[in-house]
Design a protein around this motif. Structure first.
Motif, short mmCIF file in Angstrom:
data_model
loop_
_atom_site.label_atom_id
_atom_site.label_comp_id
_atom_site.label_asym_id
_atom_site.label_seq_id
_atom_site.Cartn_x
_atom_site.Cartn_y
_atom_site.Cartn_z
N SER A 176 0.96 -1.21 0.02
CA SER A 176 -0.13 -0.07 0.06
C SER A 176 0.82 1.34 -0.01
N LYS A 177 2.12 1.31 0.53
CA LYS A 177 3.04 2.35 0.66
C LYS A 177 4.31 2.31 -0.29
N ALA A 178 4.95 1.22 -0.13
CA ALA A 178 6.15 1.00 -0.83
C ALA A 178 5.97 1.12 -2.45
N LEU A 179 4.96 0.20 -2.75
CA LEU A 179 5.00 0.02 -4.08
C LEU A 179 3.77 1.03 -4.67
N ALA A 180 3.28 1.73 -4.05
CA ALA A 180 2.30 2.53 -4.76
C ALA A 180 2.61 3.29 -5.88
N ASP A 181 3.56 4.03 -5.99
CA ASP A 181 3.92 4.81 -7.29
C ASP A 181 4.45 3.92 -8.21
N TYR A 182 4.92 2.61 -7.98
CA TYR A 182 5.06 1.71 -8.85
C TYR A 182 3.97 1.21 -9.50
N HIS A 183 3.15 0.83 -8.80
CA HIS A 183 1.67 0.37 -9.35
C HIS A 183 1.04 1.41 -10.10
N ALA A 184 0.84 2.64 -9.47
CA ALA A 184 0.45 3.91 -10.55
C ALA A 184 1.17 4.10 -11.37
N THR A 185 2.21 3.87 -11.68
CA THR A 185 2.93 4.51 -12.79
C THR A 185 2.59 3.35 -13.91
N ILE A 186 2.67 2.24 -13.60
CA ILE A 186 2.22 0.97 -14.52
C ILE A 186 1.04 1.30 -15.09
N ALA A 187 -0.04 1.59 -14.07
CA ALA A 187 -1.21 1.80 -14.63
C ALA A 187 -1.22 2.92 -15.45
N GLU A 188 -0.75 3.87 -15.30
CA GLU A 188 -0.52 5.19 -16.13
C GLU A 188 -0.09 4.93 -17.67
N ILE A 189 1.13 4.19 -17.42
CA ILE A 189 1.88 3.84 -19.01
C ILE A 189 0.78 3.01 -19.76
N LYS A 190 -0.02 2.22 -18.94
CA LYS A 190 -1.02 1.15 -19.64
C LYS A 190 -1.93 1.85 -20.25
N ALA A 191 -2.54 2.74 -19.58
CA ALA A 191 -3.76 3.62 -19.83
C ALA A 191 -3.40 4.43 -21.16
N LYS A 192 -2.14 5.07 -21.18
CA LYS A 192 -1.78 5.91 -22.38
C LYS A 192 -1.27 5.16 -23.36
N TYR A 193 -0.57 4.23 -23.11
CA TYR A 193 0.27 3.82 -24.22
C TYR A 193 -0.22 2.11 -24.75
N GLY A 199 10.44 -2.30 -29.22
CA GLY A 199 11.29 -3.60 -29.43
C GLY A 199 12.16 -3.49 -28.12
N ALA A 200 13.05 -4.64 -27.97
CA ALA A 200 13.94 -4.87 -26.86
C ALA A 200 14.84 -5.78 -27.17
N SER A 201 16.12 -5.62 -26.49
CA SER A 201 17.33 -6.18 -26.54
C SER A 201 17.36 -7.77 -26.09
N GLU A 202 16.29 -8.30 -25.36
CA GLU A 202 16.65 -9.45 -24.68
C GLU A 202 15.06 -9.56 -23.71
N SER A 203 15.01 -10.76 -23.19
CA SER A 203 13.66 -11.25 -22.58
C SER A 203 13.29 -10.64 -21.26
N ILE A 204 14.28 -9.97 -20.78
CA ILE A 204 14.06 -9.29 -19.27
C ILE A 204 13.01 -8.19 -19.24
N PHE A 205 12.59 -7.62 -20.45
CA PHE A 205 11.64 -6.61 -20.63
C PHE A 205 10.45 -7.22 -20.88
N ALA A 206 10.44 -8.63 -21.40
CA ALA A 206 9.05 -9.17 -21.71
C ALA A 206 7.91 -9.05 -20.69
N PRO A 207 8.36 -9.43 -19.49
CA PRO A 207 7.05 -9.66 -18.59
C PRO A 207 6.48 -8.08 -18.30
N MET A 208 7.59 -7.18 -18.18
CA MET A 208 6.92 -5.90 -18.12
C MET A 208 6.18 -5.35 -19.25
N ALA A 209 6.73 -5.60 -20.28
CA ALA A 209 6.01 -4.98 -21.54
C ALA A 209 4.51 -5.64 -21.45
N SER A 210 4.24 -6.84 -21.20
CA SER A 210 3.02 -7.48 -21.00
C SER A 210 2.26 -6.77 -19.98
#
Length: 312
Positions: A176-193, A199-210
């Protein structure tokens, strides 16, 4: 990079620790612990990487002494060579977090060489249900972060039952506190983009892209090859070159800790084509940052790149 077997020195250290019985007590540098910790004790805990180590430390709070074995932003965890000191850290820990999924196989060997009933092992692959040949970078999957945090909390409560209420409170605050901005930023990016091709250089980004709803158009076989240190196919390289020169992708995301010649060429090509480049890392950057600050900073950098590329 390529996955390596533990060094001969590390294997020898495991054998020596097993013979000495170090798994049944704390290391000289760790607070003393018995087989049943009390609330007045600080228990030694450890993780193979600081991505999970930061979460372990935050969930344990003042009741743990946490060690992250891999904690240098300049280190490629895929190519990490464990040391005898690492073996001792694992042997002394009451809660140990290993990634699994072929990422840190040396850790499983250390645990097996030094079994003890009062150590709880949290294996990320098992907790998240990720197969051995799956994507090991589960700290880039928000859903997996939550599952692992729950598993760590359960392990801490098992190691120190008298502090169960404290650990439950730490878990609630983390979400509720530590991850609040993290979750809010994810939701904001998803809503807009959502749906934006990247593209990506390797699989590290695949889970977050999803999680962000982005359309990762890089061939999955290329992402896996770079992550595992194998040569990408000429066909994949040609596809990515076409995607970049044709500006089919809006942003290129690369792992700055694993920049092969092929990846470096793609980064240069993206910049030459006017495609914004956004970097991610496998370990906390800067060193000592919290998981949430590290991830949120990267997400906001990506958001800036997406805004630049799309005009949104």
């Amino acid at each position: 990079m390529s996955r390596r077997l533990p060094s001969a020195v590390f294997v020898a250290a495991l054998a020596a620790i097993a013979l000495a019985g170090c798994g049944t007590g704390a290391s000289p540098s760790s607070p003393a612990t018995g087989t049943s910790a009390t609330s007045s004790q600080v228990i030694p805990v450890a993780a193979t990487t600081d991505a999970w180590g930061s979460i372990l430390s935050e969930l344990g709070g003042t009741h743990v002494q946490a060690t992250s074995i891999i904690n240098n932003p300049d280190t490629d965890p895929h190519a990490y060579e464990p040391t005898p000191a690492d073996a001792r850290t694992i042997a002394a820990s009451k809660v140990f977090v290993e990634n699994g999924i072929g990422y840190d196989s040396w850790a499983a060997k250390a645990v097996a060489a030094n079994p003890t009933a009062d150590r709880s092992v949290v294996e990320v692959g098992a907790v998240t249900g990720t197969p051995d040949d799956g994507n090991p970078h589960q700290w880039y999957a928000p859903e997996s972060v939550g599952k692992v945090a729950d598993a760590i909390t359960a392990a801490l409560k098992k190691a120190d039952p008298s502090s169960a209420a404290y650990f439950d409170a730490q878990r609630a605050d983390f979400d509720s506190k530590a991850l609040a901005d993290y979750h809010a930023t994810i939701a904001e990016i998803k809503a807009k983009y959502a749906g934006t091709p990247v593209g990506a250089s390797e699989s590290i980004f695949a889970p977050m892209a999803s999680a962000l709803g982005l359309n990762l158009i890089t061939p999955p076989s290329f992402l896996k090859a770079i992550s595992e240190g194998t040569d990408p196919s000429p066909a994949d390289l040609a596809t990515i070159k076409s995607q970049i020169t044709g500006k089919q992708l809006k942003v290129y995301v690369f792992n700055s800790q694993n920049s092969t010649p092929d990846v470096a060429a793609q980064v240069d090509a993206a910049k030459a084509a006017g495609i914004p480049v956004s970097a991610v890392t496998e370990t906390l950057s800067p060193k000592g940052a919290t998981f949430q600050d590290w991830q949120t900073t990267q997400l906001k950098s990506l958001e800036t790149a997406l805004a630049q590329a799309t005009g949104k």
